[in-house]
Design a protein around this motif. Structure first.
Motif, PDB file in Angstrom:
ATOM      1  N   LEU A 184       0.781  -1.028  -0.061  1.00  0.00           N
ATOM      2  CA  LEU A 184      -0.002  -0.174   0.178  1.00  0.00           C
ATOM      3  C   LEU A 184       0.705   1.188   0.161  1.00  0.00           C
ATOM      4  CD1 LEU A 184      -2.707   1.116   0.364  1.00  0.00           C
ATOM      5  CD2 LEU A 184      -2.634   1.225   2.769  1.00  0.00           C
ATOM      6  N   LEU A 185       0.446   2.198  -0.763  1.00  0.00           N
ATOM      7  CA  LEU A 185       1.003   3.665  -0.984  1.00  0.00           C
ATOM      8  C   LEU A 185      -0.117   4.621  -0.581  1.00  0.00           C
ATOM      9  CD1 LEU A 185       3.914   5.006  -1.388  1.00  0.00           C
ATOM     10  CD2 LEU A 185       2.826   5.403  -4.004  1.00  0.00           C
ATOM     11  N   VAL A 186       0.266   5.469   0.417  1.00  0.00           N
ATOM     12  CA  VAL A 186      -0.894   6.576   0.920  1.00  0.00           C
ATOM     13  C   VAL A 186      -0.111   7.948   0.235  1.00  0.00           C
ATOM     14  CG1 VAL A 186      -1.776   7.646   2.765  1.00  0.00           C
ATOM     15  CG2 VAL A 186      -1.474   5.095   2.723  1.00  0.00           C
ATOM     16  N   ALA A 187      -0.924   8.644  -0.344  1.00  0.00           N
ATOM     17  CA  ALA A 187      -0.461   9.834  -0.819  1.00  0.00           C
ATOM     18  C   ALA A 187      -1.592  10.920  -1.008  1.00  0.00           C
ATOM     19  CB  ALA A 187      -0.132   9.546  -2.342  1.00  0.00           C
ATOM     20  N   LEU A 199      -3.031   2.113  -4.331  1.00  0.00           N
ATOM     21  CA  LEU A 199      -2.835   3.610  -3.999  1.00  0.00           C
ATOM     22  C   LEU A 199      -4.127   3.947  -3.292  1.00  0.00           C
ATOM     23  CD1 LEU A 199      -1.133   6.126  -4.089  1.00  0.00           C
ATOM     24  CD2 LEU A 199      -2.241   6.493  -6.329  1.00  0.00           C
ATOM     25  N   PHE A 200      -3.785   4.724  -1.872  1.00  0.00           N
ATOM     26  CA  PHE A 200      -4.964   5.308  -1.205  1.00  0.00           C
ATOM     27  C   PHE A 200      -4.676   6.725  -1.308  1.00  0.00           C
ATOM     28  CE2 PHE A 200      -7.353   6.695   2.352  1.00  0.00           C
ATOM     29  CZ  PHE A 200      -8.383   6.094   2.199  1.00  0.00           C
ATOM     30  N   LEU A 201      -5.515   7.368  -1.811  1.00  0.00           N
ATOM     31  CA  LEU A 201      -5.418   8.948  -2.121  1.00  0.00           C
ATOM     32  C   LEU A 201      -6.179   9.641  -1.033  1.00  0.00           C
ATOM     33  CD1 LEU A 201      -5.915   9.682  -5.974  1.00  0.00           C
ATOM     34  CD2 LEU A 201      -3.576   9.969  -4.425  1.00  0.00           C
ATOM     35  N   LEU A 202      -5.581  10.399  -0.328  1.00  0.00           N
ATOM     36  CA  LEU A 202      -6.426  11.314   0.536  1.00  0.00           C
ATOM     37  C   LEU A 202      -6.855  12.565  -0.098  1.00  0.00           C
ATOM     38  CD1 LEU A 202      -3.585  11.405   3.336  1.00  0.00           C
ATOM     39  CD2 LEU A 202      -5.356   9.926   3.064  1.00  0.00           C
ATOM     40  N   ALA A 222      -4.660   0.578 -14.042  1.00  0.00           N
ATOM     41  CA  ALA A 222      -5.252  -0.396 -14.854  1.00  0.00           C
ATOM     42  C   ALA A 222      -5.950  -1.695 -14.042  1.00  0.00           C
ATOM     43  CB  ALA A 222      -4.462  -0.776 -15.869  1.00  0.00           C
ATOM     44  N   GLN A 223      -5.622  -1.851 -13.217  1.00  0.00           N
ATOM     45  CA  GLN A 223      -5.919  -2.822 -12.120  1.00  0.00           C
ATOM     46  C   GLN A 223      -6.876  -2.471 -11.249  1.00  0.00           C
ATOM     47  OE1 GLN A 223      -5.254  -6.277 -12.387  1.00  0.00           O
ATOM     48  NE2 GLN A 223      -4.050  -5.793 -14.261  1.00  0.00           N
ATOM     49  N   GLY A 224      -7.395  -1.217 -11.239  1.00  0.00           N
ATOM     50  CA  GLY A 224      -8.274  -0.841 -10.267  1.00  0.00           C
ATOM     51  C   GLY A 224      -8.056  -0.617  -9.021  1.00  0.00           C
ATOM     52  N   HIS A 225      -6.650  -0.443  -8.531  1.00  0.00           N
ATOM     53  CA  HIS A 225      -6.151  -0.287  -7.348  1.00  0.00           C
ATOM     54  C   HIS A 225      -5.871   1.126  -6.851  1.00  0.00           C
ATOM     55  CE1 HIS A 225      -4.504  -4.553  -7.945  1.00  0.00           C
ATOM     56  NE2 HIS A 225      -5.859  -4.766  -7.674  1.00  0.00           N
ATOM     57  N   VAL A 226      -6.628   1.858  -7.176  1.00  0.00           N
ATOM     58  CA  VAL A 226      -6.621   3.343  -6.867  1.00  0.00           C
ATOM     59  C   VAL A 226      -7.861   3.583  -5.978  1.00  0.00           C
ATOM     60  CG1 VAL A 226      -6.512   5.745  -7.231  1.00  0.00           C
ATOM     61  CG2 VAL A 226      -5.183   4.181  -8.865  1.00  0.00           C
ATOM     62  N   HIS A 227      -7.568   4.007  -4.562  1.00  0.00           N
ATOM     63  CA  HIS A 227      -8.895   4.278  -3.787  1.00  0.00           C
ATOM     64  C   HIS A 227      -8.949   5.508  -3.129  1.00  0.00           C
ATOM     65  CE1 HIS A 227      -9.287  -0.396  -3.712  1.00  0.00           C
ATOM     66  NE2 HIS A 227      -8.032  -0.173  -3.945  1.00  0.00           N
ATOM     67  N   LEU A 228     -10.206   6.191  -3.200  1.00  0.00           N
ATOM     68  CA  LEU A 228     -10.156   7.453  -2.437  1.00  0.00           C
ATOM     69  C   LEU A 228     -10.666   7.220  -1.186  1.00  0.00           C
ATOM     70  CD1 LEU A 228     -11.976   8.939  -5.509  1.00  0.00           C
ATOM     71  CD2 LEU A 228      -9.770   8.991  -5.108  1.00  0.00           C
ATOM     72  N   LEU A 258      -7.864   7.868  10.434  1.00  0.00           N
ATOM     73  CA  LEU A 258      -7.414   7.621   9.044  1.00  0.00           C
ATOM     74  C   LEU A 258      -7.067   6.045   8.872  1.00  0.00           C
ATOM     75  CD1 LEU A 258      -6.259   8.338   6.212  1.00  0.00           C
ATOM     76  CD2 LEU A 258      -4.364   9.325   7.400  1.00  0.00           C
ATOM     77  N   VAL A 259      -6.660   5.591   9.773  1.00  0.00           N
ATOM     78  CA  VAL A 259      -6.268   3.987   9.468  1.00  0.00           C
ATOM     79  C   VAL A 259      -7.750   3.146   9.547  1.00  0.00           C
ATOM     80  CG1 VAL A 259      -5.299   2.088  11.109  1.00  0.00           C
ATOM     81  CG2 VAL A 259      -4.020   4.185  11.050  1.00  0.00           C
ATOM     82  N   GLU A 260      -8.646   3.613  10.360  1.00  0.00           N
ATOM     83  CA  GLU A 260      -9.964   2.980  10.229  1.00  0.00           C
ATOM     84  C   GLU A 260     -10.296   2.980   8.889  1.00  0.00           C
ATOM     85  OE1 GLU A 260     -11.702   3.357  14.620  1.00  0.00           O
ATOM     86  OE2 GLU A 260     -12.221   5.026  13.350  1.00  0.00           O
ATOM     87  N   ASP A 261     -10.355   4.324   8.167  1.00  0.00           N
ATOM     88  CA  ASP A 261     -10.950   4.419   6.767  1.00  0.00           C
ATOM     89  C   ASP A 261     -10.108   3.496   6.081  1.00  0.00           C
ATOM     90  OD1 ASP A 261     -12.179   5.502   4.778  1.00  0.00           O
ATOM     91  OD2 ASP A 261     -11.359   7.412   4.759  1.00  0.00           O
ATOM     92  N   ILE A 262      -8.759   3.645   6.089  1.00  0.00           N
ATOM     93  CA  ILE A 262      -8.067   2.586   5.019  1.00  0.00           C
ATOM     94  C   ILE A 262      -8.245   0.875   5.178  1.00  0.00           C
ATOM     95  CG2 ILE A 262      -5.666   1.845   4.417  1.00  0.00           C
ATOM     96  CD1 ILE A 262      -4.806   5.117   4.938  1.00  0.00           C
ATOM     97  N   VAL A 263      -8.313   0.803   6.678  1.00  0.00           N
ATOM     98  CA  VAL A 263      -8.679  -0.544   6.822  1.00  0.00           C
ATOM     99  C   VAL A 263     -10.006  -1.084   6.274  1.00  0.00           C
ATOM    100  CG1 VAL A 263      -9.120  -2.278   8.704  1.00  0.00           C
ATOM    101  CG2 VAL A 263      -7.092  -0.824   8.833  1.00  0.00           C
ATOM    102  N   GLN A 264     -10.755  -0.169   6.349  1.00  0.00           N
ATOM    103  CA  GLN A 264     -12.430  -0.494   5.947  1.00  0.00           C
ATOM    104  C   GLN A 264     -12.431  -0.504   4.300  1.00  0.00           C
ATOM    105  OE1 GLN A 264     -14.806   2.587   7.926  1.00  0.00           O
ATOM    106  NE2 GLN A 264     -14.615   1.469   9.915  1.00  0.00           N
TER     107      GLN A 264
END
Length: 291
Positions: A175-178, A235-238, A259-265, A282-288
């Motif tokens: 996971l990459l948070v940005a 990728l988890f975008l803030l 392309a793999q649909g691995h970008v999350h907002l 923030l951790v809760e949001d990412i984990v969920q």
């Protein structure tokens, strides 16, 4: 390991905070002014509502911790350059702020009221240890040492519970948070020594990008840098929506993780530089998102 380091930093930090420029003693304070969002969050988390704080409107949007306790707060100006006159007019018993941001203002602030500068930026680069340290220092400044210890213990318990609940679902996921940067197709990415990255490692995520510790826990990356990440990376975008600077870039749709649909907002605004409450959310949001 991170928890133990944080606890050690908390213990040593309790005795390490500075009062500038005069020693007033640690008396219970009723009129508190906070000049950094982190100090505002910690004070509110410890049950103390400031009479004045810097940039309360921004705090309500980004940090969003105990906003109801700021109903009657006075805006004392910008975090970088607060109004000494506005602070003086409030006749505070104590000023709580950041050594990183306000060390140069300490003498002037100290002429108004006892001023405690929290070490919310770790000298050794361990940004999670700085979270523990600053809570301990604020607890001492506010004569709420036991409450500060309880707050950190509950924080540890909450993170451990998230790990237990998500076990087997996120373990090992890269996971990459940005954060998007306005106006350019670049991202601010959080390094392994950032508080949020260290907490995500505790709950089971793996680091997606091999990089050295960064002075403030983050660096920037362009789309070519993202292209080097494999398709298994998420990728988890803030951000609550994908910025046009990214979506309109020709390279964006062909990035492996896109392309793999691995970008999350994010589902809500987040402040990744905050204290226990904002980091927990923030951790809760990412984990969920992934569990």
């Amino acid at each position: 390991m991170v928890t133990e380091l944080g606890r050690r930093s908390f213990i040593t930090g309790v005795s390490a905070f500075a009062v500038a420029p005069m020693a007033f003693g640690a008396l219970p304070s009723r009129r508190i002014v906070t000049l950094e969002w982190t100090s505002t969050e910690i004070a509110l988390s410890l049950g103390k509502s400031p009479v004045g704080c810097a940039e309360p409107s921004g705090y309500r949007t980004w940090v969003n911790v105990a906003n109801d306790k700021l109903d009657h707060v006075t805006d004392v100006g910008r975090r970088q350059q607060p109004s000494l006159e506005a602070i003086r007019n409030l006749q505070p018993d104590l000023i709580l702020s950041s050594r990183f941001r306000h060390a140069s203002l300490a003498p002037a602030l100290g002429e108004i009221a006892p001023t405690h500068l929290l070490d919310d930026q770790a000298g050794d680069g361990d940004m999670l240890a700085a979270v523990y340290q600053s809570v301990g220092q604020a607890g001492t400044a506010l004569s709420l040492e036991s409450e500060a210890k309880a707050l950190l213990a509950q924080f540890d318990s909450n993170i451990d519970l998230l790990k237990t609940k998500s076990a087997g679902q996120i373990s090992g996921r890269k996971l990459l948070v940005a954060q998007p940067l306005p106006g350019v197709p670049r991202l601010r990415v959080f390094a392994p020594n950032s508080a949020i990255s260290m907490l995500l490692s505790r709950v089971g995520f793996s680091t997606a990008l091999d990089m050295d510790p960064q002075p403030f826990g983050f660096t920037t990356i362009d789309l070519e840098g993202l292209a080097a990440l494999d398709s298994e990376t998420s990728l988890f975008l803030l951000s609550e929506q994908l910025p046009s600077e990214l979506s309109d870039a020709a390279l964006w749709p062909v990035l492996p993780l896109v392309a793999q649909g691995h970008v999350h907002l994010a589902s809500t605004p987040h402040w990744p530089f905050g204290s226990t409450a904002s980091l927990k959310r923030l951790v809760e949001d990412i984990v969920q998102t992934f569990a």
